[in-house]
Design an enzyme around this catalytic site. Structure first.
Site, short mmCIF file in Angstrom:
data_model
loop_
_atom_site.label_atom_id
_atom_site.label_comp_id
_atom_site.label_asym_id
_atom_site.label_seq_id
_atom_site.Cartn_x
_atom_site.Cartn_y
_atom_site.Cartn_z
N ARG A 46 67.28 55.09 52.14
CA ARG A 46 66.53 53.83 52.02
C ARG A 46 66.05 53.36 53.38
O ARG A 46 64.94 52.86 53.54
CB ARG A 46 67.37 52.74 51.34
CG ARG A 46 66.75 51.36 51.43
CD ARG A 46 67.28 50.32 50.45
NE ARG A 46 68.69 50.43 50.13
CZ ARG A 46 69.69 50.07 50.94
NH1 ARG A 46 69.45 49.53 52.11
NH2 ARG A 46 70.93 50.23 50.55
N TYR B 31 43.70 39.68 44.35
CA TYR B 31 44.21 40.61 43.33
C TYR B 31 45.16 39.88 42.38
O TYR B 31 45.99 39.07 42.81
CB TYR B 31 44.94 41.77 44.03
CG TYR B 31 45.58 42.74 43.09
CD1 TYR B 31 44.81 43.64 42.36
CD2 TYR B 31 46.96 42.74 42.90
CE1 TYR B 31 45.40 44.52 41.48
CE2 TYR B 31 47.56 43.62 42.01
CZ TYR B 31 46.77 44.50 41.30
OH TYR B 31 47.36 45.38 40.42
N ASP C 173 44.68 42.44 53.06
CA ASP C 173 44.76 43.51 52.06
C ASP C 173 43.53 44.38 52.26
O ASP C 173 42.40 43.95 52.00
CB ASP C 173 44.81 42.89 50.65
CG ASP C 173 44.97 43.94 49.56
OD1 ASP C 173 44.51 45.08 49.74
OD2 ASP C 173 45.55 43.60 48.50
N LYS D 214 45.37 53.50 45.35
CA LYS D 214 43.91 53.53 45.21
C LYS D 214 43.30 54.59 46.13
O LYS D 214 43.68 55.74 46.04
CB LYS D 214 43.35 52.13 45.46
CG LYS D 214 44.16 51.00 44.79
CD LYS D 214 44.10 51.02 43.27
CE LYS D 214 45.13 50.10 42.61
NZ LYS D 214 45.10 48.71 43.03
C1 LIG Z 1 45.99 47.61 43.03
C2 LIG Z 1 45.94 46.57 44.07
C3 LIG Z 1 47.09 45.94 44.55
C4 LIG Z 1 48.47 46.23 43.96
O1 LIG Z 1 48.88 47.52 44.21
P1 LIG Z 1 49.87 48.36 43.24
O2 LIG Z 1 49.95 49.68 43.91
O3 LIG Z 1 49.23 48.39 41.90
O4 LIG Z 1 51.16 47.62 43.21
C5 LIG Z 1 46.97 45.03 45.57
N1 LIG Z 1 45.76 44.71 46.09
C6 LIG Z 1 44.63 45.28 45.65
C7 LIG Z 1 43.33 44.89 46.26
C8 LIG Z 1 44.67 46.23 44.63
O5 LIG Z 1 43.54 46.77 44.18
#
Ligand SMILES: *Cc1c(COP(=O)(O)O)cnc(C)c1O
Length: 391
Positions: A52, A104, A176, A201
């Site tokens: 961890r 998001y 983000d 993504k």
């Molecule tokens: C998908 C997404 C998240 C969350 O990520 P996960 O991997 O689904 O937990 C956060 N911010 C944006 C812009 C996203 O597209």
């Protein structure tokens, strides 16, 4: 070695500190399944002790993303939300967050339904309007949370301006960077303190792993986040770390194809008579077109559009053949989603409407298929929509 620092981003994706494994020469990072590590002697413990806290495979990903974002340290988490939630743990009871209003859906949920229970306050603002960001500042504002371009309306926030404002008020800035990735935008170089990613993504890119990343530049802040990563424990597993590392190698070539198509599709849609609005910062009429091109090198591969007729949305989805109809984005295959019912379902309808996320809004994450095949497919689906057939 010495000119490695001058490599362009595309080359760094392959020729970085994990080009090959230093002990074996393996050109793919070894997957170390060990959860614990033998210590050399009674007094001296090695670098790795428990999975961890640190694992060599996860560490390879953490070092790679830190290099790519030009930060000092990277952290890998079990999902984008785990990365975001762990970063939020830097806050304490009584602190206040200023946050992008069309953030998001999952981030909206943790801020409104979880952090609020722990006494962390928030104000949603239209971050494109710096005056309203400034007006929202309170004596206890400790964090400016930016998502740019935003989701799903692709609004663009001036990262440098918000970071400067945050510094003036002794607050942190989180960005983000999921939509653009370091291939196109490097928030740490624009003054942000922490860059966050859903590596689910574009970074991994193949719809086959759920992962999150965070990158920090400041050493002290990195130590605080490292402490929280270990304390909270939402770390990324080794198989998934490896999948993200593999996906990263093709990030630039994937994005090249996807963004070039996204631009053409945005132009096609904005000229189509069944389409009411197209939201894409690569279009000259986008309100923050100039800013987007000042702080980033591309508008990315995600766009949204609204159909004139709300009833045509179902027909459009049912008649497009190529895209996957799904939540998520940033993959080799084109993905179409309906934010009101999918990514933003966690947001009450009233809040959604206030933010301009209407029921006729569709979000498109453009994959690496042939551009003309995609345009032909959308053209067909728009033709058979009821609004057109009635004319
Ligand atoms: C998908 C997404 C998240 C969350 O990520 P996960 O991997 O689904 O937990 C956060 N911010 C944006 C812009 C996203 O597209």
């Amino acid at each position: 070695m010495s000119h490695a620092e001058d490599y362009t981003f595309e080359t760094k994706l392959l020729h970085n500190s994990h080009k090959f494994d230093s002990t074996t020469g393996a050109v793919s990072v070894p997957i170390h399944h060990a959860s614990t590590f033998h210590q050399p002697n009674f007094d001296h413990f090695g670098k790795y002790d428990y999975g961890r806290s640190l694992n060599p495979t996860r560490e390879a990903l953490e070092e790679t993303i830190a290099e790519l974002e030009e930060g000092s340290r990277g952290f890998a988490f079990s999902s984008g939300m785990a990365a975001i939630s762990t970063a939020f743990l830097l806050l304490s009871k009584g602190d206040h967050v200023i946050i992008s209003e069309d953030v998001y859906g999952g981030t909206y949920r943790i801020v409104t339904e979880v952090l609020s229970r722990y006494g962390v306050e928030h104000t949603f603002v239209d971050m494109t309007d710096l005056d309203s960001v400034e007006e929202a500042i309170l004596p206890n504002t400790k964090l400016f949370y930016v998502e740019t371009p935003s989701n799903p309306l692709l609004k663009v926030t001036d990262i440098r301006a918000v970071s400067n404002l945050a510094k003036k008020h002794n607050a942190l800035t989180f960005v983000d960077n999921t939509f653009l990735t370091p291939a196109f935008q490097k928030p740490l170089l624009l003054g942000a303190d922490i860059v966050l990613h859903s590596a689910t993504k574009f970074l991994s890119g193949h719809s086959d792993v759920v992962a999150g990343l965070a990158v920090v530049k400041d050493e002290q802040l990195a130590n605080r986040l490292a402490f929280l990563q270990n304390a909270f424990g939402a770390v990324l597993g080794v198989q998934d770390s490896w999948l993200v590392l593999r996906g990263l190698k093709t990030l630039s070539v994937r994005l090249k194809q996807s963004t070039s198509s996204a631009q053409k599709i945005a132009e096609f849609l904005s000229e189509h008579h069944s389409v009411k609005n197209v939201f894409y910062p690569g279009l000259k009429n986008h309100p923050q077109y100039e800013l987007q091109h000042r702080q980033s090198t591309s508008a990315g591969a995600v766009l949204s559009f609204e159909l004139k007729d709300e009833n045509a949305v179902r027909h459009f989805i049912e008649n497009t053949q190529i895209p996957v109809f799904a939540v998520s984005l940033g993959a080799v295959e084109t993905i179409i989603s309906h934010p009101a019912k999918m990514s933003h379902a966690a947001m009450p309808e009233e809040e959604r409407k206030k933010r301009g996320i209407s029921n006729s809004l569709l979000r498109l994450s453009v994959g690496i298929e042939n551009t003309n095949d995609l345009i032909k497919d959308f053209s067909f689906a728009l033709q058979v929509s009821p609004e057109v057939s009635r004319i």
